[in-house]
Design a protein around this motif. Structure first.
Motif, PDB file in Angstrom:
ATOM      1  N   ALA A   1       0.808  -1.227   0.000  1.00 46.46           N
ATOM      2  CA  ALA A   1       0.000   0.000   0.000  1.00 46.46           C
ATOM      3  C   ALA A   1       0.839   1.274   0.000  1.00 46.46           C
ATOM      4  CB  ALA A   1      -0.944  -0.005   1.204  1.00 46.46           C
ATOM      5  N   GLU A   2       2.036   1.216   0.553  1.00 45.16           N
ATOM      6  CA  GLU A   2       2.882   2.403   0.660  1.00 45.16           C
ATOM      7  C   GLU A   2       3.550   2.794  -0.663  1.00 45.16           C
ATOM      8  OE1 GLU A   2       2.351   0.290   4.413  1.00 45.16           O
ATOM      9  OE2 GLU A   2       3.198  -0.382   2.517  1.00 45.16           O
ATOM     10  N   VAL A   3       3.528   1.919  -1.646  1.00 43.84           N
ATOM     11  CA  VAL A   3       4.214   2.160  -2.919  1.00 43.84           C
ATOM     12  C   VAL A   3       3.349   3.012  -3.841  1.00 43.84           C
ATOM     13  CG1 VAL A   3       5.200   1.086  -4.979  1.00 43.84           C
ATOM     14  CG2 VAL A   3       5.564   0.051  -2.727  1.00 43.84           C
ATOM     15  N   VAL A   4       3.926   4.156  -4.250  1.00 43.62           N
ATOM     16  CA  VAL A   4       3.198   5.095  -5.112  1.00 43.62           C
ATOM     17  C   VAL A   4       3.897   5.323  -6.451  1.00 43.62           C
ATOM     18  CG1 VAL A   4       2.077   6.277  -3.174  1.00 43.62           C
ATOM     19  CG2 VAL A   4       4.301   7.114  -4.044  1.00 43.62           C
ATOM     20  N   ALA A   5       5.060   4.700  -6.658  1.00 35.59           N
ATOM     21  CA  ALA A   5       5.790   4.898  -7.910  1.00 35.59           C
ATOM     22  C   ALA A   5       6.779   3.753  -8.128  1.00 35.59           C
ATOM     23  CB  ALA A   5       6.533   6.233  -7.900  1.00 35.59           C
ATOM     24  N   ILE A   6       7.238   3.639  -9.377  1.00 33.84           N
ATOM     25  CA  ILE A   6       8.228   2.643  -9.774  1.00 33.84           C
ATOM     26  C   ILE A   6       9.536   3.369 -10.068  1.00 33.84           C
ATOM     27  CG2 ILE A   6       8.828   0.860 -11.463  1.00 33.84           C
ATOM     28  CD1 ILE A   6       6.301   0.230  -9.789  1.00 33.84           C
ATOM     29  N   GLY A   7      10.611   2.884  -9.493  1.00 30.23           N
ATOM     30  CA  GLY A   7      11.913   3.468  -9.756  1.00 30.23           C
ATOM     31  C   GLY A   7      12.673   3.725  -8.472  1.00 30.23           C
ATOM     32  N   GLU A   8      13.787   3.946  -8.625  1.00 30.62           N
ATOM     33  CA  GLU A   8      14.456   4.768  -9.622  1.00 30.62           C
ATOM     34  C   GLU A   8      15.017   3.836 -10.698  1.00 30.62           C
ATOM     35  OE1 GLU A   8      17.943   8.185  -9.814  1.00 30.62           O
ATOM     36  OE2 GLU A   8      17.270   7.457  -7.878  1.00 30.62           O
ATOM     37  N   THR A   9      14.711   4.162 -11.928  1.00 28.35           N
ATOM     38  CA  THR A   9      15.131   3.370 -13.066  1.00 28.35           C
ATOM     39  C   THR A   9      15.670   4.301 -14.147  1.00 28.35           C
ATOM     40  OG1 THR A   9      14.443   1.680 -14.646  1.00 28.35           O
ATOM     41  CG2 THR A   9      12.816   3.386 -14.110  1.00 28.35           C
ATOM     42  N   GLY A  10      16.091   3.744 -15.255  1.00 25.38           N
ATOM     43  CA  GLY A  10      16.544   4.583 -16.363  1.00 25.38           C
ATOM     44  C   GLY A  10      17.837   4.100 -16.969  1.00 25.38           C
TER      45      GLY A  10
END
Length: 190
Positions: free
Chosen positions: A86-95
């Motif tokens: 539930a605490e996850v709001v984004a994916i990353g850091e990637t790139g």
């Protein structure tokens, strides 16, 4: 004014003895929320743990391009599991990072594609690291945008104006962070 810090590495050891103080000082300055960003499986887990312990924190989980060579065989599956928290709001850091030579480009591209696909699958924004890799990053963003709009942030952006403009067109925000203060930074392309 209420502010949101969309990129903080609060798992860093320098904060561990005063994490509550760091968060309190940020709140006193008007920061109402902070996204603690993971760069490895371990730091992604710590970001979630921090978010569980502090109401104003949320987490982003992923494997930074400079760390993909050190990722274990089960790390990606574990990141995929963490995304359900539930605490996850984004994916990353990637790139992609061509400035440092910590991981082969083909491996960085593979993990970036995985992160973009996971973000699309979970309908989450993506936190993108792009260092000396404008063309590579844009190519993958264009690839992703062909099937689904990309959303998120180009973190610590130092690329060309055309890259910024196209990134915004594709659905991203642009972050200008510490690198723009480096004494050796050249702005003649701007």
């Amino acid at each position: 004014m209420e502010l949101i810090d969309t990129h903080a590495h609060l798992d860093d050891e320098q904060f561990q003895t005063d994490i509550a103080g760091v968060i309190d000082r940020a709140a006193a300055a008007g920061v109402v929320a902070i996204v603690a960003v993971g760069t490895t499986l371990a730091t992604s887990r710590r970001a979630i743990a921090l978010a569980r312990g502090h109401r104003s924190l949320r987490a982003a989980v992923g494997i930074h391009p400079n760390h993909v060579s050190q990722a274990g065989p089960d790390d990606w599956d574990a990141i995929r599991q963490l995304v359900t928290e539930a605490e996850v709001v984004a994916i990353g850091e990637t790139g992609i990072d061509r400035f440092r030579d910590h991981a082969p480009l083909d491996l960085q591209l593979d993990f970036f594609r995985r992160h973009l696909a996971l973000a699309a699958e979970r309908d989450l924004p993506v936190v993108i690291h792009c260092r000396d890799a404008d063309a590579d990053v844009l190519a993958l963003l264009e690839e992703q945008a062909a099937s689904r709009r990309v959303r998120g942030v180009m973190h610590s952006f130092t690329g060309l104006p055309a890259t910024a403009a196209r990134s915004v067109e594709l659905g991203l925000h642009i972050s200008f962070a510490g690198q723009i203060t480096y004494k050796n930074r050249k702005f003649d392309a701007l």
